[in-house]
Motif scaffolding. Sequence first.
Motif, PDB file in Angstrom:
ATOM      1  N   GLU A  16      -5.913  11.228   1.561  1.00  0.00           N
ATOM      2  CA  GLU A  16      -6.908  12.212   1.974  1.00  0.00           C
ATOM      3  C   GLU A  16      -6.946  13.298   0.902  1.00  0.00           C
ATOM      4  N   PRO A  17      -8.128  13.775   0.522  1.00  0.00           N
ATOM      5  CA  PRO A  17      -8.179  14.878  -0.451  1.00  0.00           C
ATOM      6  C   PRO A  17      -7.426  16.106   0.068  1.00  0.00           C
ATOM      7  N   VAL A  18      -7.754  16.549   1.269  1.00  0.00           N
ATOM      8  CA  VAL A  18      -6.977  17.534   2.017  1.00  0.00           C
ATOM      9  C   VAL A  18      -6.449  16.804   3.240  1.00  0.00           C
ATOM     10  N   MET A  19      -5.147  16.853   3.459  1.00  0.00           N
ATOM     11  CA  MET A  19      -4.529  16.106   4.558  1.00  0.00           C
ATOM     12  C   MET A  19      -4.797  16.844   5.864  1.00  0.00           C
ATOM     13  N   GLY A  20      -5.451  16.185   6.821  1.00  0.00           N
ATOM     14  CA  GLY A  20      -5.905  16.837   8.034  1.00  0.00           C
ATOM     15  C   GLY A  20      -4.854  16.912   9.121  1.00  0.00           C
ATOM     16  N   ALA A  21      -4.698  15.833   9.884  1.00  0.00           N
ATOM     17  CA  ALA A  21      -3.844  15.849  11.068  1.00  0.00           C
ATOM     18  C   ALA A  21      -2.371  16.019  10.748  1.00  0.00           C
ATOM     19  N   GLY A  22      -1.979  15.869   9.495  1.00  0.00           N
ATOM     20  CA  GLY A  22      -0.607  16.127   9.094  1.00  0.00           C
ATOM     21  C   GLY A  22      -0.289  17.606   8.962  1.00  0.00           C
ATOM     22  N   GLY A  23      -1.319  18.455   9.130  1.00  0.00           N
ATOM     23  CA  GLY A  23      -1.098  19.891   9.071  1.00  0.00           C
ATOM     24  C   GLY A  23      -1.993  20.637   8.109  1.00  0.00           C
ATOM     25  N   VAL A  24      -3.162  20.108   7.806  1.00  0.00           N
ATOM     26  CA  VAL A  24      -4.107  20.722   6.859  1.00  0.00           C
ATOM     27  C   VAL A  24      -3.350  21.101   5.581  1.00  0.00           C
ATOM     28  N   ILE A  25      -2.928  20.092   4.853  1.00  0.00           N
ATOM     29  CA  ILE A  25      -2.143  20.281   3.637  1.00  0.00           C
ATOM     30  C   ILE A  25      -3.070  20.158   2.434  1.00  0.00           C
ATOM     31  N   VAL A  26      -3.160  21.240   1.675  1.00  0.00           N
ATOM     32  CA  VAL A  26      -3.985  21.282   0.473  1.00  0.00           C
ATOM     33  C   VAL A  26      -3.066  21.064  -0.727  1.00  0.00           C
ATOM     34  N   PRO A  71       2.491  16.261  -0.671  1.00  0.00           N
ATOM     35  CA  PRO A  71       2.229  17.249  -1.721  1.00  0.00           C
ATOM     36  C   PRO A  71       2.053  18.685  -1.198  1.00  0.00           C
ATOM     37  N   GLN A  72       2.921  19.110  -0.289  1.00  0.00           N
ATOM     38  CA  GLN A  72       2.849  20.468   0.247  1.00  0.00           C
ATOM     39  C   GLN A  72       3.917  21.330  -0.421  1.00  0.00           C
ATOM     40  N   TYR A  73       3.490  22.164  -1.341  1.00  0.00           N
ATOM     41  CA  TYR A  73       4.413  22.979  -2.114  1.00  0.00           C
ATOM     42  C   TYR A  73       5.173  23.960  -1.233  1.00  0.00           C
ATOM     43  N   TYR A  74       4.497  24.578  -0.268  1.00  0.00           N
ATOM     44  CA  TYR A  74       5.144  25.579   0.579  1.00  0.00           C
ATOM     45  C   TYR A  74       6.349  25.007   1.312  1.00  0.00           C
ATOM     46  N   GLU A 133       6.174  22.501 -11.686  1.00  0.00           N
ATOM     47  CA  GLU A 133       7.371  21.662 -11.641  1.00  0.00           C
ATOM     48  C   GLU A 133       7.373  20.776 -10.407  1.00  0.00           C
ATOM     49  N   PHE A 134       6.871  21.294  -9.300  1.00  0.00           N
ATOM     50  CA  PHE A 134       6.758  20.510  -8.074  1.00  0.00           C
ATOM     51  C   PHE A 134       5.840  19.313  -8.290  1.00  0.00           C
ATOM     52  N   VAL A 135       4.695  19.541  -8.897  1.00  0.00           N
ATOM     53  CA  VAL A 135       3.755  18.449  -9.173  1.00  0.00           C
ATOM     54  C   VAL A 135       4.390  17.419 -10.098  1.00  0.00           C
ATOM     55  N   ALA A 136       5.077  17.887 -11.131  1.00  0.00           N
ATOM     56  CA  ALA A 136       5.721  16.962 -12.067  1.00  0.00           C
ATOM     57  C   ALA A 136       6.790  16.127 -11.358  1.00  0.00           C
ATOM     58  N   ILE A 194       0.854  -1.188   0.000  1.00  0.00           N
ATOM     59  CA  ILE A 194       0.000   0.000   0.000  1.00  0.00           C
ATOM     60  C   ILE A 194       0.889   1.237   0.000  1.00  0.00           C
ATOM     61  N   ILE A 195       0.620   2.164  -0.913  1.00  0.00           N
ATOM     62  CA  ILE A 195       1.342   3.432  -0.952  1.00  0.00           C
ATOM     63  C   ILE A 195       0.544   4.478  -0.186  1.00  0.00           C
ATOM     64  N   SER A 196       1.160   5.065   0.812  1.00  0.00           N
ATOM     65  CA  SER A 196       0.604   6.222   1.509  1.00  0.00           C
ATOM     66  C   SER A 196       1.553   7.394   1.271  1.00  0.00           C
ATOM     67  N   ARG A 197       1.398   8.472   2.049  1.00  0.00           N
ATOM     68  CA  ARG A 197       2.227   9.660   1.824  1.00  0.00           C
ATOM     69  C   ARG A 197       2.802  10.177   3.136  1.00  0.00           C
ATOM     70  N   VAL A 198       3.961  10.793   3.049  1.00  0.00           N
ATOM     71  CA  VAL A 198       4.542  11.471   4.201  1.00  0.00           C
ATOM     72  C   VAL A 198       3.548  12.530   4.685  1.00  0.00           C
ATOM     73  N   LYS A 199       3.325  12.580   5.987  1.00  0.00           N
ATOM     74  CA  LYS A 199       2.393  13.480   6.679  1.00  0.00           C
ATOM     75  C   LYS A 199       0.922  13.080   6.524  1.00  0.00           C
ATOM     76  N   ALA A 200       0.656  11.928   5.917  1.00  0.00           N
ATOM     77  CA  ALA A 200      -0.723  11.439   5.857  1.00  0.00           C
ATOM     78  C   ALA A 200      -1.201  11.046   7.243  1.00  0.00           C
ATOM     79  N   TYR A 201      -2.510  11.034   7.414  1.00  0.00           N
ATOM     80  CA  TYR A 201      -3.102  10.468   8.634  1.00  0.00           C
ATOM     81  C   TYR A 201      -4.275   9.595   8.230  1.00  0.00           C
ATOM     82  N   HIS A 202      -4.182   8.302   8.585  1.00  0.00           N
ATOM     83  CA  HIS A 202      -5.237   7.363   8.213  1.00  0.00           C
ATOM     84  C   HIS A 202      -5.749   6.539   9.388  1.00  0.00           C
ATOM     85  N   GLY A 203      -5.251   6.805  10.615  1.00  0.00           N
ATOM     86  CA  GLY A 203      -5.770   6.090  11.760  1.00  0.00           C
ATOM     87  C   GLY A 203      -4.674   5.605  12.690  1.00  0.00           C
TER      88      GLY A 203
END
Length: 460
Positions: A224-234, A183-186, A197-200, A143-152
């Motif tokens: 998560e569409p918007v990452m919540g507990a990882g810091g509200v990452i859009v 996927p937090q550009y900032y 370029e970041f997305v690519a 299973i692929i998840s993401r850095v700063k994801a929160y799933h439980g």
Amino acid sequence: MTQLTNMQVRDIEALVHPYTPQHRIREIGPLVVEKGHGVWITDSQGKEYIEGLSGLWCAGLGFSDEEMIEAGIEQLRKLPYYHLFGAKGYEPAIELAESLKEIAPIPISKVLFASSGSEANDTQIKLAWYYNNARGKPDKKKIISRVKAYHGVTVMTASLTGLPNNHIDFDLPVARVVHTDCPQYYRFGLEGETEAEFVARLAASLQALIEREGPETIAAFIAEPVMGAGGVIVPPDAYFAAIQPILAAHDILCISDEVICGFGRTGNWFGCETMGYTPHTISVAKQMTASYAPLSAVLLPQFMVDALDSQSAKIGTFGHGYTYGGHPLGCALGVKAIEIYKKRDVVGRVRAMAPLFAERIRRLEEHPLVGNGRSKGLIGGIELVADKATKKPFDPKLGVGGQVNAFLQNRGAILRAMGDTLGLCPPMIISEAELNELFDRLEGALNDGEDWVRRQGLRG
């Protein structure tokens, strides 16, 4: 040391508080909550607070909604508990499943209930494995998840969660879990790198990870569409459009974790609609019942239901389920919550309030403590930094975010500090005046925080 009330002492002696520094609980002193109404809660000393995070991202209709209360009372009088094991059923579970199928952004065949978001996401992984076994691909299990994801916080979902404190000394993550970029550009965009370029780069990184691990070993990608507990990452708007074709090319399921984003929070019924992607399966919880009772669900497409049927015929049964999955009280409240969301046009209300919400967050970016603000619908976050120009963060050990959050609580509002990011997720019923009051109190707390930072010598 804080002078504790008798109720606070009893609390400390009786409870383990999740996501709390256990060694400091007597020093901090628990906030003992007595009642709630609308967007407000009241503590045991009679002080009122604006609940700016909807509890834990979940009380979308606020507190003490009479329609919800009456629906709960009616169900408790009629059938306070039953289960769905062994081909049993009851009207609230049937009706809620039908309602979820109706509002889902993708074709849904059936609904499998659980009790919490963690359980729903844990179930998602079991079903992905089950599905691949059913179609003769027993090695396709990572299973692929993401850095700063929160799933439980179950063993599996805490492994999917991409936050170090959920892993350290819990002996996690377990095998079969890999993490790709946040996927937090900032925070993670390179110097001089455009957002495109970041997305690519993130898409190329995901492609490389899949090739490195072997696509024949990867079952699913969860997001998560918007990452919540990882810091509200859009994520950038182009992010999901860039990665979804990669998943499709390698026969990798896309799981949308809508535990926070579902039921109007981002300005659509589901966050995947807001962020522009099409998942195969969906996890829901929290605002499904407006959190008036625990309940979660996994929304399944026909091809996964077919796998359940074929394996059941092979094995003799479907060996999965929870005692309280589809609890009659939770289902009745879920039916009522969706009914209320529709008749009060909560999605439209979120869309109408979102510009003010975004503007108040943008104004906070001008504060010397705030490096970045982001939002989508009525969920947002502000990230505190030591240096705005360089984006230099504070040393995490200083607890600047927690200190500002404490100042805010003193001012009569409650948010959540995730490191040095403060999350905002007010009940979707919040009025314009209440929303402005929340931000006014937050501005005051930031001023308190800036004074504290300077007194501590943390900034010149």
